[in-house]
Design an enzyme around this catalytic site. Structure first.
Site, short mmCIF file in Angstrom:
data_model
loop_
_atom_site.label_atom_id
_atom_site.label_comp_id
_atom_site.label_asym_id
_atom_site.label_seq_id
_atom_site.Cartn_x
_atom_site.Cartn_y
_atom_site.Cartn_z
N LYS A 1 -15.82 3.89 5.14
CA LYS A 1 -14.64 4.00 5.99
C LYS A 1 -14.86 5.12 7.00
O LYS A 1 -15.76 5.95 6.85
CB LYS A 1 -13.40 4.27 5.13
CG LYS A 1 -12.96 3.07 4.33
CD LYS A 1 -11.48 3.14 4.03
CE LYS A 1 -10.93 1.77 3.76
NZ LYS A 1 -9.47 1.79 3.67
N GLU B 1 -9.57 8.93 5.58
CA GLU B 1 -9.77 7.52 5.19
C GLU B 1 -10.72 7.37 4.01
O GLU B 1 -10.63 6.42 3.24
CB GLU B 1 -10.29 6.71 6.39
CG GLU B 1 -9.29 6.58 7.51
CD GLU B 1 -8.62 5.23 7.53
OE1 GLU B 1 -8.99 4.35 6.73
OE2 GLU B 1 -7.72 5.07 8.36
N GLU C 1 -14.11 5.38 -0.55
CA GLU C 1 -15.02 4.41 0.07
C GLU C 1 -15.79 5.09 1.21
O GLU C 1 -15.20 5.47 2.23
CB GLU C 1 -14.23 3.21 0.58
CG GLU C 1 -13.46 2.48 -0.52
CD GLU C 1 -12.44 1.50 0.02
OE1 GLU C 1 -12.85 0.49 0.62
OE2 GLU C 1 -11.22 1.76 -0.14
N GLU D 1 0.86 -1.20 0.00
CA GLU D 1 0.00 0.00 0.00
C GLU D 1 0.89 1.24 0.00
O GLU D 1 1.90 1.28 0.70
CB GLU D 1 -0.90 0.08 1.24
CG GLU D 1 -1.94 -0.99 1.39
CD GLU D 1 -2.74 -0.82 2.69
OE1 GLU D 1 -2.90 0.33 3.16
OE2 GLU D 1 -3.19 -1.85 3.23
#
Length: 339
Positions: free
Chosen positions: A314, A319, A311, A259
């Site tokens: 999250k 985030e 997203e 990541e």
């Protein structure tokens, strides 16, 4: 143009295309496909988006049969993770590991290119840390019984480093867990997956860490470490990990960056669209050039950008803003994956 000229021209074009397809670094970049959103595209649409943007590899945090079915015959390389909640059972029960492999890998292995399986994500250090190596061993045994050879490893955050600055001082904490793991990876020629976030280091240490050092835009050496000079924080973190691996008995263990990314919003320090665009484009270009790091010059660093989509399920804040794409598949900002 006569027939011989046409044939020569066609041969040249094919040669040129083969050159671009085989460019070093062309398959070194992937993107994490997170699914913590209630408004995301279908797996089939996601796979098509990966392919249309020349993204070679996908990382999945856990098995999803709909995604795995969509990946059949796609040509994408796939990193498949396990649920953290499954780690203890994977570690203690060979039969559960066999069931996991027979359910999540075997039905897809002939048509999905599994690059790695990762037992857990960022569980070292932590309560599940001691389960990681036994889980890896049971998964390897289960894969062997299924006549499959897929490397099995784990993904760690850089908080597994007790010391990281300068990079030559890199050393793991939790050595009772990390040393046996590293020795196993060394013995089996399997890389350690590491989540590398210059953004987090920058935001947590602002203003002591320079923004240009975090964004790959510094014009010269920012950190001198003996004979080695560092102009990017990414390289410094990767090399600190290599130093820690050497000290833990893994001088030949390679690093896969599982990541790395930068948030485009969320209200925190440095979390802007412009910074995210700069970081991710520079990261991709850096990896695709195969320049390596000061400690490991010329070494390919397989890297997975975090993440494909913003997203909405999250935690609120940054985030929710690491995505390269919005849920409707429009770009948050332009990113170039073509070598």
């Amino acid at each position: 143009m006569d027939r011989s000229q046409i044939l020569r021209a066609t041969a040249f074009v094919l040669l040129l295309l083969s050159f671009f397809v085989s460019l070093p670094g062309a398959d070194a970049i992937g993107v994490n496909y997170g699914m913590m959103g209630n408004n995301l595209p279908t797996p089939e649409q996601v796979v098509s988006l990966y392919k249309s943007r020349n993204i070679a590899n996908m990382r999945l945090f856990y098995p999803d049969s709909n995604v795995l079915n969509a990946l059949k015959n796609s040509g994408l390389g796939v990193v498949l993770g396990t649920f953290t909640d499954d780690l203890q059972k994977l570690a203690t029960s060979p039969s559960f590991a066999a069931e996991w492999v027979n359910t999540n890998v075997v039905p897809f292995a002939s048509s999905v290119n599994f690059r790695y399986i990762t037992a857990g994500n960022e569980v070292i250090p932590g309560g599940s840390a001691s389960s990681v190596l036994p889980a890896i061993k049971n998964l390897v045994a289960a894969l062997g019984n299924a006549n499959l050879k897929i490397p099995v490893t784990t993904a760690v955050a850089t908080n597994v480093l007790a010391e990281s600055s300068p990079p030559s001082n890199g050393v793991f904490g939790s050595l009772s867990v990390m040393s046996p793991l590293v020795e196993y990876l060394q013995a089996n020629s399997v890389p350690l997956h590491v989540n590398v976030y210059p953004y987090i280091a920058y935001a947590d240490n602002f203003p002591s860490i320079r923004l240009d050092y975090a964004l790959f835009t510094a014009n010269g050496v920012v950190v001198q470490d003996g004979q080695l000079g560092y102009s990017s924080l990414f390289d410094a973190i990767v090399d600190a990990t290599y130093s820690a691996l050497e000290k833990a008995g893994g001088p030949n263990v390679e690093v896969v960056v599982s990541e790395s990314g930068w948030p485009s919003g969320g209200g925190a320090t440095g979390a802007t669209i412009e910074n995210a665009k700069t970081y991710n484009n520079n990261l991709i270009a850096h990896v695709q050039k195969n320049v390596g790091t000061p400690k490991k010059p010329g070494k390919n660093i397989e890297t997975y950008v975090f993440a494909m989509f913003n997203e909405n399920q999250k935690p609120a804040g940054t985030e929710q803003h690491f995505g390269l794409f919005n849920p409707d598949m429009t770009e948050v900002y332009q990113v170039n994956f073509t070598p």
